[in-house]
Design a protein around this motif. Sequence first.
Motif, short mmCIF file in Angstrom:
data_model
loop_
_atom_site.label_atom_id
_atom_site.label_comp_id
_atom_site.label_asym_id
_atom_site.label_seq_id
_atom_site.Cartn_x
_atom_site.Cartn_y
_atom_site.Cartn_z
N UNK A 46 -15.19 5.98 -18.56
CA UNK A 46 -13.91 6.17 -19.25
C UNK A 46 -12.75 6.47 -18.29
N UNK A 47 -13.06 6.70 -17.02
CA UNK A 47 -12.02 7.04 -16.06
C UNK A 47 -11.11 5.85 -15.82
N UNK A 48 -9.89 6.12 -15.41
CA UNK A 48 -8.93 5.07 -15.08
C UNK A 48 -8.64 5.09 -13.58
N UNK A 49 -8.00 4.01 -13.13
CA UNK A 49 -7.62 3.94 -11.73
C UNK A 49 -6.70 5.10 -11.36
N UNK A 50 -5.79 5.45 -12.26
CA UNK A 50 -4.89 6.57 -12.01
C UNK A 50 -5.65 7.88 -11.85
N UNK A 51 -6.72 8.06 -12.65
CA UNK A 51 -7.54 9.26 -12.51
C UNK A 51 -8.14 9.35 -11.11
N UNK A 52 -8.61 8.22 -10.61
CA UNK A 52 -9.31 8.22 -9.33
C UNK A 52 -8.37 8.52 -8.17
N UNK A 53 -7.15 7.97 -8.19
CA UNK A 53 -6.25 8.17 -7.05
C UNK A 53 -5.46 9.48 -7.15
N UNK A 54 -5.53 10.15 -8.28
CA UNK A 54 -4.80 11.42 -8.44
C UNK A 54 -5.20 12.39 -7.32
N UNK A 55 -4.21 12.91 -6.63
CA UNK A 55 -4.49 13.85 -5.56
C UNK A 55 -4.66 13.20 -4.20
N UNK A 56 -4.73 11.87 -4.15
CA UNK A 56 -4.84 11.16 -2.87
C UNK A 56 -3.45 10.80 -2.35
N UNK A 57 -3.22 11.07 -1.10
CA UNK A 57 -1.99 10.63 -0.44
C UNK A 57 -2.34 9.47 0.49
N UNK A 58 -1.95 8.27 0.08
CA UNK A 58 -2.27 7.07 0.85
C UNK A 58 -1.08 6.58 1.66
N UNK A 59 -0.11 7.45 1.87
CA UNK A 59 1.06 7.08 2.67
C UNK A 59 0.60 6.62 4.06
N UNK A 60 1.14 5.51 4.50
CA UNK A 60 0.76 4.97 5.80
C UNK A 60 -0.44 4.07 5.76
N UNK A 61 -1.17 4.05 4.64
CA UNK A 61 -2.32 3.16 4.51
C UNK A 61 -1.85 1.78 4.06
N UNK A 62 -2.52 0.75 4.55
CA UNK A 62 -2.15 -0.62 4.23
C UNK A 62 -3.33 -1.32 3.57
N UNK A 63 -3.05 -2.05 2.51
CA UNK A 63 -4.11 -2.68 1.73
C UNK A 63 -3.73 -4.10 1.37
N UNK A 64 -4.75 -4.94 1.22
CA UNK A 64 -4.62 -6.28 0.65
C UNK A 64 -5.51 -6.32 -0.58
N UNK A 65 -4.97 -6.82 -1.69
CA UNK A 65 -5.74 -7.00 -2.91
C UNK A 65 -5.64 -8.47 -3.31
N UNK A 66 -6.75 -9.20 -3.23
CA UNK A 66 -6.71 -10.59 -3.67
C UNK A 66 -6.73 -10.62 -5.20
#
Length: 319
Positions: free
Chosen positions: A11-31
């Motif tokens: 039942x968790x959402x993507x927002x639930x999972x990233x809550x509390x994570x600071x990904x500033x400076x991280x770079x991602x590619x999503x196909x």
Amino acid sequence: MPLISTRFDATSTAADVVAGHDLSGRRAIVTGGGSGIGVETVRALASAGAEVTIAVRDPEQGARAAKNIAGTTGSTTVRVARLDLLDLDSVAAIVADWDGPLDLLINNAGVMALPQLTLTDHGWETQFATNHLGHFALTVGLHDALAAAPDGARIVSVSSTGHLASPVHFEDIHVAQRAYDPWQAYGQSKTANVLLAVEATRRWADDGIVANALMPGGIMTNLQRHVSADVIEGWEKAQREGTVTFKTPEQGAATTLVAAVAPEFATGGHYLEDCNEAPTVADDARVRSGVRQWALDADNARRLWEVSEEHLARHHQGD
């Protein structure tokens, strides 16, 4: 060893999972980040401060998604790049254009259950070519960028329970010698997604790169555009009867985000479902969940990598 678990579930959402994570400076590619669970994956990463590139076949669709994400998250670091997984020159172009380190590569795009056998110009079965070979070329091409990530990098392969239907048929990958079945072909490509994670981790863990695969759950998105109306009707009936539960795209993206950012999955070679590591099941078990032994088999993983390299070499030779 005990299965890896997190505090998240179906039942968790993507927002639930990233809550509390600071990904500033991280770079991602999503196909495939322009729709479905892909766009919710991008939204969650962007909301946590990551710089995200949406790699899509239709840049206009990607631009619309980026604008929407900017409006909901305030992020100004969502970019769009053209990527056609069936066009290896397109894959090479995105690799050549990438500059600097890459922290997250999320191989999310895919095609499902093409009703008839279709082959690429090289004679490759289209689902295998799209879901596996295109992503393999992208992943290998970006190795140096991933290895340059200062805190290590993760690769995420979005697989499916479809992998339960078929191993990789190494003697007939492109269905030249057997009758074509849409779900068998899809299943083979999804098994390949898991094997890629297994072998990438074996080869690249010393470079600070780990890879995991996952089943996002049943989600009604554009991925089902080739599925027959009868099959869709059957799924909807099963949902009404309570034997199947569909997730929202936000819930479907949650397992992707667990593989991408959860500290519990800082190691690789795992298969997740419902935000936790799934149990391994026998190749002949009649099940609807778990990960087949054939999808985690180290020999299969090594063989698939070598076969994939051979495919790319023939492409570069113009064969």
